[in-house]
Design a protein around this motif. Structure first.
Motif, PDB file in Angstrom:
ATOM      1  N   LYS A  24      -3.136  81.120  13.369  1.00 15.79           N
ATOM      2  CA  LYS A  24      -3.502  82.357  12.811  1.00 15.79           C
ATOM      3  C   LYS A  24      -1.981  83.265  12.448  1.00 15.79           C
ATOM      4  CE  LYS A  24      -7.588  82.909  15.850  1.00 15.79           C
ATOM      5  NZ  LYS A  24      -8.001  83.964  16.933  1.00 15.79           N
ATOM      6  N   ASP A  25      -2.041  83.887  11.465  1.00 17.17           N
ATOM      7  CA  ASP A  25      -0.869  84.655  11.130  1.00 17.17           C
ATOM      8  C   ASP A  25      -0.737  85.956  11.681  1.00 17.17           C
ATOM      9  OD1 ASP A  25      -0.433  82.812   9.001  1.00 17.17           O
ATOM     10  OD2 ASP A  25      -1.816  83.930   7.590  1.00 17.17           O
ATOM     11  N   THR A  26      -1.712  86.479  12.591  1.00 19.54           N
ATOM     12  CA  THR A  26      -1.654  87.865  13.208  1.00 19.54           C
ATOM     13  C   THR A  26      -1.104  87.721  14.493  1.00 19.54           C
ATOM     14  OG1 THR A  26      -4.067  87.182  13.836  1.00 19.54           O
ATOM     15  CG2 THR A  26      -3.501  88.702  11.941  1.00 19.54           C
ATOM     16  N   ASP A  27      -1.237  86.825  15.569  1.00 21.38           N
ATOM     17  CA  ASP A  27      -0.971  86.881  16.985  1.00 21.38           C
ATOM     18  C   ASP A  27      -0.365  85.569  17.644  1.00 21.38           C
ATOM     19  OD1 ASP A  27      -3.256  85.423  17.097  1.00 21.38           O
ATOM     20  OD2 ASP A  27      -4.407  86.550  18.393  1.00 21.38           O
ATOM     21  N   GLY A  28       0.024  84.636  16.490  1.00 24.57           N
ATOM     22  CA  GLY A  28       0.575  83.447  16.901  1.00 24.57           C
ATOM     23  C   GLY A  28      -0.458  82.363  17.731  1.00 24.57           C
ATOM     24  N   GLY A  29      -1.697  82.608  17.502  1.00 26.62           N
ATOM     25  CA  GLY A  29      -2.824  81.843  18.018  1.00 26.62           C
ATOM     26  C   GLY A  29      -3.144  80.740  17.017  1.00 26.62           C
ATOM     27  N   PHE A  30      -4.503  79.962  17.314  1.00 30.08           N
ATOM     28  CA  PHE A  30      -4.946  79.136  16.393  1.00 30.08           C
ATOM     29  C   PHE A  30      -6.357  79.365  16.276  1.00 30.08           C
ATOM     30  CE2 PHE A  30      -1.014  77.266  17.899  1.00 30.08           C
ATOM     31  CZ  PHE A  30      -0.566  76.338  16.770  1.00 30.08           C
ATOM     32  N   THR A  31      -6.978  78.781  15.094  1.00 27.91           N
ATOM     33  CA  THR A  31      -8.484  78.854  15.098  1.00 27.91           C
ATOM     34  C   THR A  31      -8.630  77.016  14.930  1.00 27.91           C
ATOM     35  OG1 THR A  31      -8.612  80.715  13.668  1.00 27.91           O
ATOM     36  CG2 THR A  31     -10.753  78.974  13.454  1.00 27.91           C
ATOM     37  N   LEU A  32      -9.504  76.779  15.909  1.00 26.61           N
ATOM     38  CA  LEU A  32      -9.869  75.197  16.176  1.00 26.61           C
ATOM     39  C   LEU A  32     -11.346  75.087  15.808  1.00 26.61           C
ATOM     40  CD1 LEU A  32      -8.272  74.589  19.749  1.00 26.61           C
ATOM     41  CD2 LEU A  32      -7.112  74.449  17.431  1.00 26.61           C
ATOM     42  N   THR A  33     -11.429  73.907  15.085  1.00 21.45           N
ATOM     43  CA  THR A  33     -12.839  73.435  14.712  1.00 21.45           C
ATOM     44  C   THR A  33     -13.213  72.130  15.474  1.00 21.45           C
ATOM     45  OG1 THR A  33     -12.808  74.334  12.517  1.00 21.45           O
ATOM     46  CG2 THR A  33     -14.440  72.715  12.901  1.00 21.45           C
ATOM     47  N   PHE A  34     -14.320  72.138  16.179  1.00 25.23           N
ATOM     48  CA  PHE A  34     -14.739  70.945  16.885  1.00 25.23           C
ATOM     49  C   PHE A  34     -15.817  70.332  16.500  1.00 25.23           C
ATOM     50  CE2 PHE A  34     -12.278  73.579  19.938  1.00 25.23           C
ATOM     51  CZ  PHE A  34     -11.457  72.400  20.449  1.00 25.23           C
ATOM     52  N   SER A  35     -16.147  69.176  16.147  1.00 26.70           N
ATOM     53  CA  SER A  35     -17.217  68.399  15.424  1.00 26.70           C
ATOM     54  C   SER A  35     -17.872  67.590  16.360  1.00 26.70           C
ATOM     55  CB  SER A  35     -16.702  67.672  14.011  1.00 26.70           C
ATOM     56  OG  SER A  35     -16.147  68.668  13.203  1.00 26.70           O
ATOM     57  N   SER A  36     -18.946  66.883  15.868  1.00 31.10           N
ATOM     58  CA  SER A  36     -19.931  65.969  16.465  1.00 31.10           C
ATOM     59  C   SER A  36     -20.190  66.498  17.698  1.00 31.10           C
ATOM     60  CB  SER A  36     -18.853  64.712  16.860  1.00 31.10           C
ATOM     61  OG  SER A  36     -18.573  63.829  15.852  1.00 31.10           O
ATOM     62  N   ALA A  37     -20.910  67.876  17.482  1.00 27.89           N
ATOM     63  CA  ALA A  37     -21.221  68.739  18.509  1.00 27.89           C
ATOM     64  C   ALA A  37     -22.497  69.176  18.461  1.00 27.89           C
ATOM     65  CB  ALA A  37     -20.131  69.956  18.491  1.00 27.89           C
ATOM     66  N   SER A  38     -23.384  68.468  17.557  1.00 30.67           N
ATOM     67  CA  SER A  38     -24.759  69.030  17.604  1.00 30.67           C
ATOM     68  C   SER A  38     -25.573  68.779  18.755  1.00 30.67           C
ATOM     69  CB  SER A  38     -25.500  68.077  16.624  1.00 30.67           C
ATOM     70  OG  SER A  38     -25.470  66.660  16.809  1.00 30.67           O
ATOM     71  N   LEU A  92      -7.971  80.645  19.561  1.00 29.66           N
ATOM     72  CA  LEU A  92      -7.190  80.558  20.695  1.00 29.66           C
ATOM     73  C   LEU A  92      -6.104  81.854  20.656  1.00 29.66           C
ATOM     74  CD1 LEU A  92      -6.356  76.758  21.274  1.00 29.66           C
ATOM     75  CD2 LEU A  92      -8.213  78.190  22.302  1.00 29.66           C
ATOM     76  N   ALA A  93      -6.229  82.528  22.029  1.00 32.28           N
ATOM     77  CA  ALA A  93      -5.122  83.658  21.642  1.00 32.28           C
ATOM     78  C   ALA A  93      -3.838  83.076  22.433  1.00 32.28           C
ATOM     79  CB  ALA A  93      -5.865  84.964  22.382  1.00 32.28           C
ATOM     80  N   PRO A  94      -2.662  83.729  22.495  1.00 33.53           N
ATOM     81  CA  PRO A  94      -1.461  83.443  23.261  1.00 33.53           C
ATOM     82  C   PRO A  94      -1.795  83.040  24.722  1.00 33.53           C
ATOM     83  CG  PRO A  94      -0.784  84.992  21.625  1.00 33.53           C
ATOM     84  CD  PRO A  94      -2.375  84.891  21.569  1.00 33.53           C
ATOM     85  N   GLU A  95      -2.491  84.214  25.389  1.00 31.22           N
ATOM     86  CA  GLU A  95      -2.637  84.169  26.868  1.00 31.22           C
ATOM     87  C   GLU A  95      -3.425  82.605  26.957  1.00 31.22           C
ATOM     88  OE1 GLU A  95      -3.662  84.607  31.000  1.00 31.22           O
ATOM     89  OE2 GLU A  95      -2.143  85.504  29.616  1.00 31.22           O
ATOM     90  N   THR A  96      -4.572  82.146  26.139  1.00 31.63           N
ATOM     91  CA  THR A  96      -5.127  80.902  26.287  1.00 31.63           C
ATOM     92  C   THR A  96      -4.054  79.873  26.228  1.00 31.63           C
ATOM     93  OG1 THR A  96      -7.195  81.949  25.690  1.00 31.63           O
ATOM     94  CG2 THR A  96      -7.005  79.794  25.707  1.00 31.63           C
ATOM     95  N   LEU A  97      -3.243  79.972  25.210  1.00 33.72           N
ATOM     96  CA  LEU A  97      -2.119  78.831  24.993  1.00 33.72           C
ATOM     97  C   LEU A  97      -1.123  78.591  26.115  1.00 33.72           C
ATOM     98  CD1 LEU A  97      -1.486  79.572  21.361  1.00 33.72           C
ATOM     99  CD2 LEU A  97      -2.742  77.719  22.103  1.00 33.72           C
TER     100      LEU A  97
END
Length: 241
Positions: free
Chosen positions: A18-32, A65-70
């Motif tokens: 993410k450009d804003t807060d240093g976090g990430f966007t995660l995508t999880f697959s095979s999750a149907s 994912l926010a920085p606290e979670t990381l």
């Protein structure tokens, strides 16, 4: 709220900063299997961390994912292709198993040893050495008590307060259902101690502090002890009658 009974193992297929807060966007697959009743805003515990679904389709879901979670979890160490334990939030009509899991990871621990025992697998974990957080969590880790490891409700087989380590055992069924069985010595896991233990420990500590300072109910107890001591001293002639 979760139970610590893992429903499904999904795979990380995308990790975008993410450009804003240093976090990430995660995508999880095979999750149907866990997306049949999913809605944007729902909670899914990923390796024991309660995360909010921001997007989803028939096979995958996205979370932020926010920085606290990381800082608190091992999710920042995930790379594309890694598998994770997943559990949907507890539904009111669901039979309750495991134990009360908040999805609020307390800290990470490192796998110190891992060895087979017949058809079971025994693991020992090292907590961060002598940190204030570790010292505060140790009272809630007791043999035969609960601990959540990467979202899975497990039973503690041993706790060494001095070494600040704890151990668990995975039966054959758990080895098939959890990502923990595929990890190796040196890997980190997410740890959430039993929340009931934390509440009890805090209540006891507060009661002891009141006794020590003479405030609240502790003041009444302190006065009673003083009267008993004074009576005994008078009976023994230490104090005048």
């Amino acid at each position: 709220m979760f139970t610590g009974l893992i429903e499904h193992i999904a795979t990380l297929t995308s990790r975008i900063p993410k450009d804003t807060d240093g976090g990430f966007t995660l995508t999880f697959s095979s999750a149907s299997p866990i997306l049949e009743d999913c809605h944007v805003g729902d909670s899914i515990a990923v390796n024991g961390a309660c995360l909010t679904v921001t997007e989803f389709d028939a096979d995958s879901f996205k979370v932020g994912l926010a920085p606290e979670t990381l800082e608190r979890t091992n999710l920042g160490d995930l790379v594309v292709g890694d598998r994770v334990n997943c559990e949907r939030a507890l539904a009111a009509h669901t039979r309750f198993g495991g134990h009360f899991v908040q999805g609020h990871v307390d800290t990470t621990a490192t796998i110190l040893s891992l060895f087979p025992d017949s058809n079971s697998l025994r693991l020992t974990f090292q907590l961060p050495s002598s940190t204030p957080l570790t010292l505060s969590l140790l009272p809630s880790l007791i043999p035969k008590g609960y601990v959540t490891i990467d979202g899975a409700s497990l039973t503690l087989t041993n706790v060494d307060d001095k070494a600040q380590t704890f151990s668990i055992m995975l039966i054959a069924h758990s080895q098939e259902k959890l990502v923990l069985s595929s990890k190796k010595v040196g890997d980190k896991v997410n740890v959430e101690v039993d929340s009931v233990g934390k509440f009890v420990e805090k209540a006891v500590r507060r009661g002891m502090e009141e006794i020590m300072v003479g405030g609240g109910n502790g003041g009444a107890l302190e006065g009673m002890v003083e009267r008993v001591v004074e009576r005994v001293l008078r009976e023994k002639g230490v104090l005048p009658k």
